[in-house]
Design a protein around this motif. Structure first.
Motif, PDB file in Angstrom:
ATOM      1  N   SER A   8       1.346  -1.336  -0.221  1.00  0.00           N
ATOM      2  CA  SER A   8      -0.070   0.403  -0.590  1.00  0.00           C
ATOM      3  C   SER A   8       0.683   1.661  -0.292  1.00  0.00           C
ATOM      4  N   ASP A   9       0.761   2.336  -0.775  1.00  0.00           N
ATOM      5  CA  ASP A   9       0.866   3.397  -0.528  1.00  0.00           C
ATOM      6  C   ASP A   9       0.283   4.698   0.167  1.00  0.00           C
ATOM      7  N   ALA A  10       0.161   4.997   0.830  1.00  0.00           N
ATOM      8  CA  ALA A  10       0.217   5.341   2.220  1.00  0.00           C
ATOM      9  C   ALA A  10       0.953   7.116   1.532  1.00  0.00           C
ATOM     10  N   THR A  11       1.469   7.530   1.533  1.00  0.00           N
ATOM     11  CA  THR A  11       1.184   9.161   0.865  1.00  0.00           C
ATOM     12  C   THR A  11       0.824   9.570   0.145  1.00  0.00           C
ATOM     13  N   ALA A  65      13.422   3.209  -7.584  1.00  0.00           N
ATOM     14  CA  ALA A  65      12.793   3.166  -8.485  1.00  0.00           C
ATOM     15  C   ALA A  65      11.214   3.566  -8.519  1.00  0.00           C
ATOM     16  N   TYR A  66      10.099   3.178  -7.795  1.00  0.00           N
ATOM     17  CA  TYR A  66       8.353   3.481  -7.484  1.00  0.00           C
ATOM     18  C   TYR A  66       8.169   4.748  -7.699  1.00  0.00           C
ATOM     19  N   PHE A  67       8.648   5.150  -6.649  1.00  0.00           N
ATOM     20  CA  PHE A  67       8.487   6.740  -5.965  1.00  0.00           C
ATOM     21  C   PHE A  67       9.242   7.259  -7.388  1.00  0.00           C
ATOM     22  N   SER A  68      10.080   7.605  -8.050  1.00  0.00           N
ATOM     23  CA  SER A  68      10.803   7.738  -8.701  1.00  0.00           C
ATOM     24  C   SER A  68       9.350   7.784 -10.528  1.00  0.00           C
ATOM     25  N   THR A  69       8.972   7.100 -10.130  1.00  0.00           N
ATOM     26  CA  THR A  69       8.349   7.166 -11.513  1.00  0.00           C
ATOM     27  C   THR A  69       6.941   8.307 -10.870  1.00  0.00           C
ATOM     28  N   SER A  74      12.515   9.389  -2.587  1.00  0.00           N
ATOM     29  CA  SER A  74      12.444   8.488  -1.559  1.00  0.00           C
ATOM     30  C   SER A  74      13.482   8.076  -0.836  1.00  0.00           C
ATOM     31  N   LEU A  75      13.109   8.554   0.599  1.00  0.00           N
ATOM     32  CA  LEU A  75      14.511   8.421   1.571  1.00  0.00           C
ATOM     33  C   LEU A  75      15.403   7.120   1.372  1.00  0.00           C
ATOM     34  N   GLU A 102       8.826   6.520   5.125  1.00  0.00           N
ATOM     35  CA  GLU A 102       8.721   5.364   6.188  1.00  0.00           C
ATOM     36  C   GLU A 102       8.612   4.219   5.835  1.00  0.00           C
ATOM     37  N   TYR A 103       8.584   3.206   6.408  1.00  0.00           N
ATOM     38  CA  TYR A 103       7.630   2.052   5.921  1.00  0.00           C
ATOM     39  C   TYR A 103       6.789   1.247   7.311  1.00  0.00           C
ATOM     40  N   MET A 104       6.427   0.130   7.081  1.00  0.00           N
ATOM     41  CA  MET A 104       6.313  -0.748   7.582  1.00  0.00           C
ATOM     42  C   MET A 104       5.735  -1.937   7.237  1.00  0.00           C
ATOM     43  N   PHE A 105       6.292  -2.721   7.752  1.00  0.00           N
ATOM     44  CA  PHE A 105       6.060  -4.281   7.135  1.00  0.00           C
ATOM     45  C   PHE A 105       4.875  -5.212   8.452  1.00  0.00           C
TER      46      PHE A 105
END
Length: 109
Positions: A8-11, A65-69, A74-75, A102-105
């Motif tokens: 999920s992209d929380a941004t 790669a994901y956020f650059s698109t 991304s930090l 940030e991220y969460m698994f």
């Protein structure tokens, strides 16, 4: 046993489509890649690779790669988590929430 992954992209508040992902398992002390792909439009990784519950499992996501698109930085370049799967039966699920900083698994049994 098989593995299900949801991102999920929380941004942006929805499924993270197109996140590059690699899945590895530990074999004789060495990480060996067992899966590579991208999340689909629902943020899921298509297919469910069979996993050996007697070995450690590592998931890597390429956030840069994901956020650059999406035109943002991304930090984190790549994030990963490694776990030892204890449950011998059924489906191992993980949900991953990501933002640019940030991220969460979350692992479910």
């Amino acid at each position: 046993m098989s593995l299900s992954v949801h991102v999920s992209d929380a941004t942006y508040g929805g499924p993270a489509q197109g996140v590059p992902l690699r899945c590895h398992r530990m074999v004789d002390g060495v990480w060996r890649q067992i899966r590579e792909g991208r999340s689909d439009e629902q943020g899921d990784i298509s297919g469910r690779p069979a996993i050996d519950p007697s070995r450690a499992l590592m998931i890597e996501l390429d956030l840069r790669a994901y956020f650059s698109t999406r035109g943002v930085k991304s930090l984190f370049s790549v994030i990963s988590t490694a776990v030892l799967i204890a449950d011998q039966d059924g489906l191992q699920r993980t949900s991953i929430a990501i933002t640019t900083y940030e991220y969460m698994f979350v692992w479910e049994r």
